[in-house]
Write a protein that holds these residues in place. Structure first.
Motif, mmCIF file in Angstrom:
data_model
loop_
_atom_site.group_PDB
_atom_site.id
_atom_site.type_symbol
_atom_site.label_atom_id
_atom_site.label_comp_id
_atom_site.label_asym_id
_atom_site.label_seq_id
_atom_site.Cartn_x
_atom_site.Cartn_y
_atom_site.Cartn_z
ATOM 1 N N SER B 163 73.055 69.427 147.378
ATOM 2 C CA SER B 163 72.518 69.464 148.742
ATOM 3 C C SER B 163 71.797 70.728 149.217
ATOM 4 N N GLY B 165 72.698 73.083 151.407
ATOM 5 C CA GLY B 165 73.544 74.024 151.539
ATOM 6 C C GLY B 165 73.951 74.675 150.073
ATOM 7 N N LEU B 192 70.008 73.874 157.410
ATOM 8 C CA LEU B 192 71.514 73.349 157.227
ATOM 9 C C LEU B 192 71.897 72.496 158.382
ATOM 10 N N GLU B 196 77.350 73.005 157.579
ATOM 11 C CA GLU B 196 76.892 73.614 156.374
ATOM 12 C C GLU B 196 76.864 75.278 157.057
ATOM 13 N N HIS B 199 80.007 76.747 157.198
ATOM 14 C CA HIS B 199 80.425 77.214 155.728
ATOM 15 C C HIS B 199 79.914 78.466 155.433
#
Lengths: 374, 531
Positions: B163, B165, B192, B196, B199
């Motif tokens: 992904s 991210g 994102l 994400e 995170h």
């Protein structure tokens, strides 16, 4: 991201090509020096040969006429973002146009002129059509296909000249146009006797007209707008709903037609018949001419003149200075092509340093937008 | 402004949670950089304290990227001094910057997609000619980094398969692997999902705890408020203010960025939807590689309403826009404009849709919407070049086109005001206005708009949003696609959420909070059940 300033227009248009030519001559001069001749003398012979007397001028302009047609053909396709390497073959096949001129009434040169312009243009366009179609519809790379079509053209024409349209009793050439149907040379025009026995003929006016036509097409028509848009950004063309397939095919056909006009000057105007290999590399020189002329008709005209002078002056040089052989002349010509064509950007970094240090005025918002994209 | 020197914790309450006189990781003194007559950076003084997250905000063209490029060695400053950890340095190139411990995570990732994560991380930092030894060392180092900073990635996964991210984590790991102590992140959350991004912020917090220094460039004020310790605002090449984040507010920051008061919220009346203008039935679209990206999508847009499509970039929105605008032939399905079905054939579909009354502001103005090498007036007719008002027959009526361009420049406040200037020389916001002016300033039924404010200044965003609302109030049907959730929420009368090619949810205005939409965007079909 580039920290550099864009160069002023006159620098890229005039100073850079001039520096490239100068460098080519310096290195060419070293070559001449290496074989024990005086480079300055060689240059003066070359320049005198090209411009020093009427006949020399005539030959220079005659070569320049061919290079103008081929240079414009390449330049037009450059604007579309593609390479037409096939100008040589398109010009060669267009030579078949002379058969039409021969078959028609040859009672006056205007008839021959008009019929050969039309047929040479059509033949050149048709020869460009196939690679254009393959590129537009099938994605076959046009550089590869046009190169292959040069070879096909060469073989086809050898066959035609050797087997099909050969003048009885001759070896690989056609009939000659009747004297009354031949294109007038410039020296036939009252007041231009100056050109002596050089082959420069009325086709040069056609070349000049072709330059105006290309300029008008590119910058004053809707189609030219599409050509340039496709050259700069194919995605935007799709977004705009312009058919790239159509633009590629039509532009290539116009380019092929321009290439075909070499046949009017060289085959109809000078040889007055069709002979093997009459294009003689003019199609390839056209690539360098277009490069050096920045794909602008005025630039193409000026660089066509330069290459015309190199061809004519080079022949004179080989004749006047026997130790400078024909091959040596080709080396010097190749150096000019190398520096003006392939290495035309050689001086850009240095010039950019010079001009950014001097901090010129324009392009204000550019740096601001570049500097702030994050 | 004098505030710019007020960075070093002189206020008493700042001392409570932070030691006095923190070490300074990076100090810039009197940095100047000009491009020709444009002064991109003017007398920049900046101190970034060690172990903090320092935000830099500013509009496009404010000089943020130039400043960071100087710090990362892309440009050399015309004058001024740079100190890294107290040492005066002259940074010659990015390699040198790395040696000084400065790493950069670019907005656009610099990864080799077919390579594995491990291979990407050692690329350019291989320490022997034999790949295996480098890989083995990198694997061990990567394990340690993953433990220290909770930067977990699968080292053997192919970058193209993971992904966005994760790819960003790879970029951060690349910098750390090269020994970076100071990380510069340029607009890191643009690609994102909200989850994400959260995170990422947790990772940044962890990095800060481990003593790393982070410079965060962003235009999202929410992120500044959420993660940074200090924030510097740049405007027109200068740092106009540097403050503790705790002492400021989004409104104050926006005002400092633009230099005047701006409305962060869009004000609009209730929609008054009319007839169906755009109808899409069971549309399936494949991308250039033949992968289905839009799967059985149906939607309608009525006159006088704005339908927003929310979703993380790459979930089929681009292909949907391309199909509706006629640029891409759908595999299945039907599109109707004002009840008339559109036919698909050939590569000039976009022209047919324009004739049917559809206008399209593309997602990526530079790739699709503009020929940047053209003069401004030439772009002002792109897509409409065959209209009779730009000349009948072959010839282009340059005069008419330029006069129209001049009128639009005035109407849409495009700057600079010269239609003969090359489009590449306009700023991002003004380029977007060129596209908007061209697409909006005409008779149309349906307007489809992709990412209308991507890379656009706050001041221009306000203008663009108001233009879109005005079009709606004139009774146009508007389909809006944006990855900016705030934008979707503030403009749309109805919101559709797109995930993996499907429309997985439809919510009316005001019925979904950010969290619910975020879950839909992450592909959770029943947000309530996922609690």
């Amino acid at each position: 991201m580039s920290a550099r300033q864009p160069l002023p227009h006159w620098v890229t248009a005039f100073l850079m090509p001039a520096l490239n030519v100068a460098l080519a001559f310096v290195i060419g001069g070293l070559v001449v020096l290496a074989i024990g001749e005086n480079p300055l003398e060689a240059v003066s012979v070359l320049i005198y040969g090209a411009f020093g007397y009427g006949e020399g001028w005539g030959y220079t302009l005659h070569f320049a006429t061919n290079f103008m047609f081929t240079g414009l053909a390449v330049a037009l396709v450059f604007h579309m973002g593609m390479f037409n390497i096939g100008v040589e073959g398109q010009a060669y096949v267009a030579g078949l146009a002379i058969m039409v001129a021969l078959a028609f009434d040859q009672t006056h040169w205007t008839v021959v002129f008009v019929t050969s312009i039309i047929t040479a243009g059509v033949l050149g366009a048709m020869w460009a059509l196939i690679p254009a179609y393959l590129q537009a519809k099938r994605g076959s790379h046009i550089v590869i296909t046009t190169i292959m079509f040069n070879f096909i053209a060469s073989s086809l024409m050898s066959y035609m000249l050797g087997q099909v349209i050969t003048r009885p009793g001759a070896n690989a050439e056609t009939e000659t146009i009747d004297p009354v149907g031949r294109l007038p040379l410039l020296r036939d025009i009252p007041g231009l006797e100056f050109f002596g026995f050089s082959p420069v003929n009325v086709s040069i006016f056609l070349a000049i007209a072709a330059g105006f036509f290309v300029y008008w097409l590119l910058w004053h028509t809707k189609f030219g707008y599409k050509i340039r848009a496709l050259g700069h950004n194919p995605n935007a063309v799709r977004y705009a709903g312009v058919s790239a397939v159509t633009v590629i095919i039509i532009t290539m056909m116009i380019s092929g037609a321009l290439a075909g006009l070499v046949a009017v000057n060289e085959a109809v105007g000078v040889q007055k018949r069709l002979v093997v290999g009459y294009v003689n590399g003019a199609g390839f020189v056209g690539i360098a001419v277009a490069f050096m002329g920045r794909s602008h008709p005025i630039g193409v005209a000026l660089s066509a003149l330069l290459f015309g002078a190199l061809y004519q002056g080079g022949q004179e040089l080989a004749f006047e200075m026997p130790s400078v052989s024909r091959d040596m002349v080709v080396v010097i010509q190749a150096l000019v092509i190398l520096f003006t064509g392939a290495m035309s950007e050689l001086f850009r970094p240095a010039l950019e340093r010079v001009f950014s240090a001097r901090s010129p005025g324009a392009e204000t918002a550019k740096a601001a937008s570049e500097s702030g994209s994050g | 402004m004098s505030e710019s020197t007020d960075t070093n914790g002189q206020r008493p309450d700042a001392a409570a949670d932070r030691p006095q006189g923190r070490e300074v990781a990076i100090e810039l003194r009197g940095i100047n950089k000009s491009f020709g007559p444009v002064r991109a950076n003017k007398n920049i003084d900046l101190k970034v304290e060690k172990g903090t997250v320092h935000g830099i905000v500013g509009e496009n063209g404010a000089g943020k990227s130039t400043l960071m490029s100087i710090l990362y060695g892309f440009y050399t400053a015309d004058s001024g001094e740079i100190f890294v950890n107290g040492q005066k340095v002259t940074i010659t190139d990015s390699k040198h910057a790395l040696e000084l411990g400065i790493g950069m995570v670019h907005q656009h990732f610099m990864l080799v997609e077919p390579f594995t994560i491990l291979e990407n991380i050692i690329l350019g930092a291989e320490d022997s000619a034999i790949l295996e030894t480098s890989i083995a060392r990198a694997r061990a180092e990567l394990k340690r980094l993953a433990e220290d900073y909770s930067l977990t990635v699968d080292p053997d996964a192919v970058v193209g398969d993971v992904s966005v991210g994760q790819q960003q984590r790879v970029e951060i790991l690349k910098a750390l692997y090269r020994g970076a102590d100071i990380l510069i992140l340029d607009e890191p959350t643009g690609v994102l999902t909200p989850a994400e991004a959260d995170h990422l912020f947790r990772i940044l917090e962890q990095l800060r705890e481990q003593g790393k220094t982070i410079i965060l460039i962003t235009h999202k004020l929410r992120e500044i408020m959420a993660i940074t310790d200090n924030v510097s605002v740049m405007r027109q090449g200068e740092i106009v203010s540097t403050v503790r984040t705790a002492d400021t507010s989004p409104d104050k920051l926006a005002e400092a960025m633009v230099g005047r008061h701006v409305l962060l919220r869009v004000e609009k009346d209730k929609a008054n939807p009319g007839d169906i203008r755009l109808e899409v039935n069971n549309l399936t679209v494949k991308d250039d590689l033949g992968v289905p990206r839009v799967k059985d999508v149906s939607l309608t847009v009525r006159a006088g309403e704005i339908v927003g499509i929310a979703g993380v970039a790459g979930n089929g929105q681009s292909e949907l826009l391309e199909a509706i605008s006629g640029m891409r032939e759908p595999v299945l399905g039907e599109i109707k404009i004002s009840g008339n079905p559109v036919t698909f054939h050939g590569d000039d579909g976009a022209a047919r849709l324009r004739r049917a009354g559809l206008a399209h502001v593309p997602e990526d103005r530079q790739r699709l919407g503009l020929v940047t090498a053209f003069e401004e007036w030439e772009n002002s007719i792109l897509g409409y070049q065959d209209d009779d008002r730009y000349g009948k027959g072959l010839q282009l009526d340059i005069k008419a086109a330029r006069e129209e361009a001049v009128r639009r420049i005035e109407k849409f406040d495009i700057r600079p005001t010269n239609p003969r200037l090359k489009t590449a020389n306009f700023s991002g916001g003004n380029q977007q206005k060129i596209v908007l002016a061209r697409e909006m300033d005409r008779d149309l039924e349906v307007l489809i708009v992709g990412q209308p404010t991507r890379g656009v200044d706050i001041g221009a965003i306000e203008f663009i949003h108001n233009q879109i609302i005005a079009m709606r109030d004139e009774g146009k049907a508007i389909l809006l696609v944006s990855v900016e959730l705030d934008e979707i929420r503030s403009l749309s009368d109805r919101i559709l959420v797109m995930f993996d090619g499907h429309i997985i949810a439809e919510v009316a205005e005001g019925e979904a909070d950010e969290r619910t939409l975020g879950l839909y965007m992450a592909g959770v079909n029943e947000p309530a059940a996922a609690e």
